[in-house]
Design an enzyme around this catalytic site. Structure first.
Site, PDB file in Angstrom:
ATOM      1  CE  LYS A  80       5.884 -15.938  -8.674  1.00  0.00           C
ATOM      2  NZ  LYS A  80       5.399 -15.811  -9.182  1.00  0.00           N
ATOM      3  N   GLY A 181       2.894  -1.020  -2.790  1.00  0.00           N
ATOM      4  CA  GLY A 181       4.205  -0.894  -4.131  1.00  0.00           C
ATOM      5  C   GLY A 181       2.625  -1.062  -5.017  1.00  0.00           C
TER       6      GLY A 181
HETATM    7  P1  NAD Z   1       6.202  -4.292  -4.789  1.00  0.00           P
HETATM    8  O1  NAD Z   1       7.887  -5.154  -4.479  1.00  0.00           O
HETATM    9  O2  NAD Z   1       5.842  -3.754  -6.277  1.00  0.00           O
HETATM   10  O3  NAD Z   1       5.279  -4.409  -4.233  1.00  0.00           O
HETATM   11  C1  NAD Z   1       6.140  -4.917  -2.050  1.00  0.00           C
HETATM   12  C2  NAD Z   1       5.815  -3.485  -1.439  1.00  0.00           C
HETATM   13  O4  NAD Z   1       6.280  -4.088  -0.585  1.00  0.00           O
HETATM   14  C3  NAD Z   1       6.866  -2.589  -1.883  1.00  0.00           C
HETATM   15  O5  NAD Z   1       6.540  -1.012  -1.369  1.00  0.00           O
HETATM   16  C4  NAD Z   1       8.428  -2.531  -0.312  1.00  0.00           C
HETATM   17  O6  NAD Z   1       8.704  -1.475  -0.071  1.00  0.00           O
HETATM   18  C5  NAD Z   1       6.499  -2.657   1.137  1.00  0.00           C
HETATM   19  N1  NAD Z   1       7.510  -4.119   2.167  1.00  0.00           N
HETATM   20  C6  NAD Z   1       8.434  -4.983   1.892  1.00  0.00           C
HETATM   21  N2  NAD Z   1       8.851  -5.222   2.672  1.00  0.00           N
HETATM   22  C7  NAD Z   1       7.268  -4.444   4.130  1.00  0.00           C
HETATM   23  C8  NAD Z   1       7.432  -5.202   4.585  1.00  0.00           C
HETATM   24  N3  NAD Z   1       8.338  -5.699   6.383  1.00  0.00           N
HETATM   25  N4  NAD Z   1       6.376  -3.842   5.769  1.00  0.00           N
HETATM   26  C9  NAD Z   1       5.798  -3.092   4.807  1.00  0.00           C
HETATM   27  N5  NAD Z   1       6.201  -3.259   3.819  1.00  0.00           N
HETATM   28  C10 NAD Z   1       7.109  -3.792   3.094  1.00  0.00           C
HETATM   29  O7  NAD Z   1       5.283  -6.079  -4.899  1.00  0.00           O
HETATM   30  P2  NAD Z   1       3.805  -6.191  -5.623  1.00  0.00           P
HETATM   31  O8  NAD Z   1       4.320  -5.940  -6.509  1.00  0.00           O
HETATM   32  O9  NAD Z   1       2.817  -5.031  -4.916  1.00  0.00           O
HETATM   33  O10 NAD Z   1       3.749  -7.719  -5.203  1.00  0.00           O
HETATM   34  C11 NAD Z   1       3.898  -7.672  -3.388  1.00  0.00           C
HETATM   35  C12 NAD Z   1       3.386  -9.124  -3.630  1.00  0.00           C
HETATM   36  O11 NAD Z   1       2.155 -10.029  -3.804  1.00  0.00           O
HETATM   37  C13 NAD Z   1       4.012  -9.805  -3.176  1.00  0.00           C
HETATM   38  O12 NAD Z   1       4.376 -10.848  -2.296  1.00  0.00           O
HETATM   39  C14 NAD Z   1       4.339 -10.918  -4.713  1.00  0.00           C
HETATM   40  O13 NAD Z   1       4.512 -12.147  -4.997  1.00  0.00           O
HETATM   41  C15 NAD Z   1       2.356 -10.663  -4.631  1.00  0.00           C
HETATM   42  N6  NAD Z   1       1.631 -10.854  -5.956  1.00  0.00           N
HETATM   43  C16 NAD Z   1       1.988  -9.540  -7.302  1.00  0.00           C
HETATM   44  C17 NAD Z   1       1.324  -9.994  -8.096  1.00  0.00           C
HETATM   45  C18 NAD Z   1       1.636  -8.397  -8.865  1.00  0.00           C
HETATM   46  O14 NAD Z   1       0.166  -8.167 -10.356  1.00  0.00           O
HETATM   47  N7  NAD Z   1       2.602  -7.371  -9.240  1.00  0.00           N
HETATM   48  C19 NAD Z   1       0.188 -10.787  -7.961  1.00  0.00           C
HETATM   49  C20 NAD Z   1      -0.174 -11.799  -7.683  1.00  0.00           C
HETATM   50  C21 NAD Z   1       0.763 -11.503  -6.089  1.00  0.00           C
END
Ligand code: NAD
Length: 356
Positions: A80, A181
């Site tokens: 990572k 998100g």
């Molecule tokens: P993202 O940044 O697109 O979305 C995260 C969302 O959470 C945002 O809309 C943000 O405003 C919101 N947020 C942040 N803090 C918050 C809180 N306290 N309360 C409510 N909402 C809050 O990220 P993503 O790509 O959707 O990923 C989300 C999670 O999943 C992350 O932890 C990421 O590491 C994990 N993840 C993502 C993927 C992927 O394919 N994108 C794969 C594996 C794991």
């Protein structure tokens, strides 16, 4: 700052700190284990409060990638990277090109993908300086793997429901989604598509409003979402949502979400067991994205991709059945299973090399 004896260090193969004066880049790349293949993992951008916080995050995420890829049956290692900075204000093309050069300096041991705070467009900028970037395909289904991460979590929620309730029908089931998100929005869409009631919160009002308008989710305040009266809680924002302060107040019987590192500390797994809450380990159920990235990277037939991702449900059931028998945290059982698979597959690889 102690590094080698830090709990999260866990015998990482490489840990590299990068700095670029001209662009202000400050970044860390962690490569945990390359037994099964190159370490493919996201590049996260976040305004960490301290270097220690960034280091702890990258180490935990990197180790999680080793387990994630092993459980998902992928020939990939775990790694990572993190860029210390605010994605809303600190991005520039030059910064991502500098990050690309930093990734390139590892000669392919680490391959970067999209993560929280970075986009496919940012990765394209990195790709100008290195070949070791993935998940930026432009084919019909290429690019952003988030919808497939959501699919894996969705499959896991259904598997957990069938394990706990004896059926995976979503009509009448209430799910609280924290974070709408890239992943959370798609997850909410899949859940709504099968008739679940979805309560959701996001600190970004635009994201919440869009999900209310387009999907019919019910808005909840960001302070209340974890404690909503629901069947399933799906943390899809950042890590650490499950901890000694929040676990006693949870009302959901099942926790299954996409966020990495949902448990703030190792003892939180036992806290969930004590409360009778069925926790679906994050690194097991959010593997849909890395599976997608692997298919993109190797040019594999995408017709097989959905079946591969649906396998997450079977793997989760294997962990939950083992957990039933021994009262251990599901997180520990999934980690042990990942290590078993890692050892087995590295032995098989060594045997093949001996025969050759
Ligand atoms: P993202 O940044 O697109 O979305 C995260 C969302 O959470 C945002 O809309 C943000 O405003 C919101 N947020 C942040 N803090 C918050 C809180 N306290 N309360 C409510 N909402 C809050 O990220 P993503 O790509 O959707 O990923 C989300 C999670 O999943 C992350 O932890 C990421 O590491 C994990 N993840 C993502 C993927 C992927 O394919 N994108 C794969 C594996 C794991």
């Amino acid at each position: 700052m102690g590094v080698f004896n830090a709990l999260a260090f866990d015998e990482h193969e490489h840990l590299v700190f990068g700095c670029d004066h001209d662009t202000g880049l400050r970044a860390i790349i962690a490569v945990h284990d390359t037994t099964l293949g190159p370490a493919v993992g996201g590049c996260r951008m976040y305004p960490y409060g301290s270097d220690e916080e960034a280091l702890d995050d990258v180490l935990r995420l990197s180790r999680g990638m080793t387990y994630k890829s092993a459980l998902a049956g992928l020939p990939l290692g775990g790694g990572k990277s993190v860029i210390i900075g605010n994605p809303a204000t600190d991005k520039s093309p030059a910064l991502f090109q500098a990050m690309g050069r930093f990734v390139d300096s590892l000669g392919g041991r680490y391959v970067a993908a999209e993560d929280s705070g970075t986009s496919v467009a940012d990765l394209h900028l990195m790709a100008a300086a290195t070949d070791h970037v993935t998940g930026i395909g432009t084919t019909e289904h290429g690019g952003d793997p988030s919808p497939n991460t959501a699919l894996g979590v969705f499959v896991a929620i259904k598997a957990a429901l069938s394990h706990r309730l004896g059926g995976d029908e979503l009509k009448g089931i209430r799910v609280a989604v924290q974070g709408l998100g890239h992943v959370g929005f798609h997850l909410a869409s899949l859940l709504r598509g099968e008739g679940a009631r979805v309560l959701a919160a996001d600190i970004n009002e635009g994201n919440l409003e869009r999900a209310v308008q387009e999907l019919g989710v019910e808005p909840v305040s960001q302070d209340e979402i974890l404690f909503a009266d629901v069947d399933v809680l799906a943390p899809c924002a950042l890590g650490g949502a499950l901890n000694s302060e929040t676990i006693p107040r949870l009302r959901a019987g099942i926790v299954a979400g996409a966020a990495n590192n949902q448990l703030r500390e190792p003892g939180d797994g036992a806290r969930l067991v004590d409360r009778g809450i069925l926790y679906c380990p994050d690194f097991l159920i959010n593997a849909g994205g890395i599976i997608d990235v692997h298919y993109q990277r190797m040019g594999l037939d995408r017709a097989d991709l959905t079946t591969h991702i649906e396998g997450i449900g079977d793997r989760l059931l294997e962990v939950l059945r083992r957990a039933d028998g021994c009262h251990s945290p599901t997180q520990s059982i999934a980690e042990a299973l990942a290590r078993e698979l890692l050892n087995h597959r590295s032995r098989v690889g060594a045997d093949k090399r001996l025969v050759a």
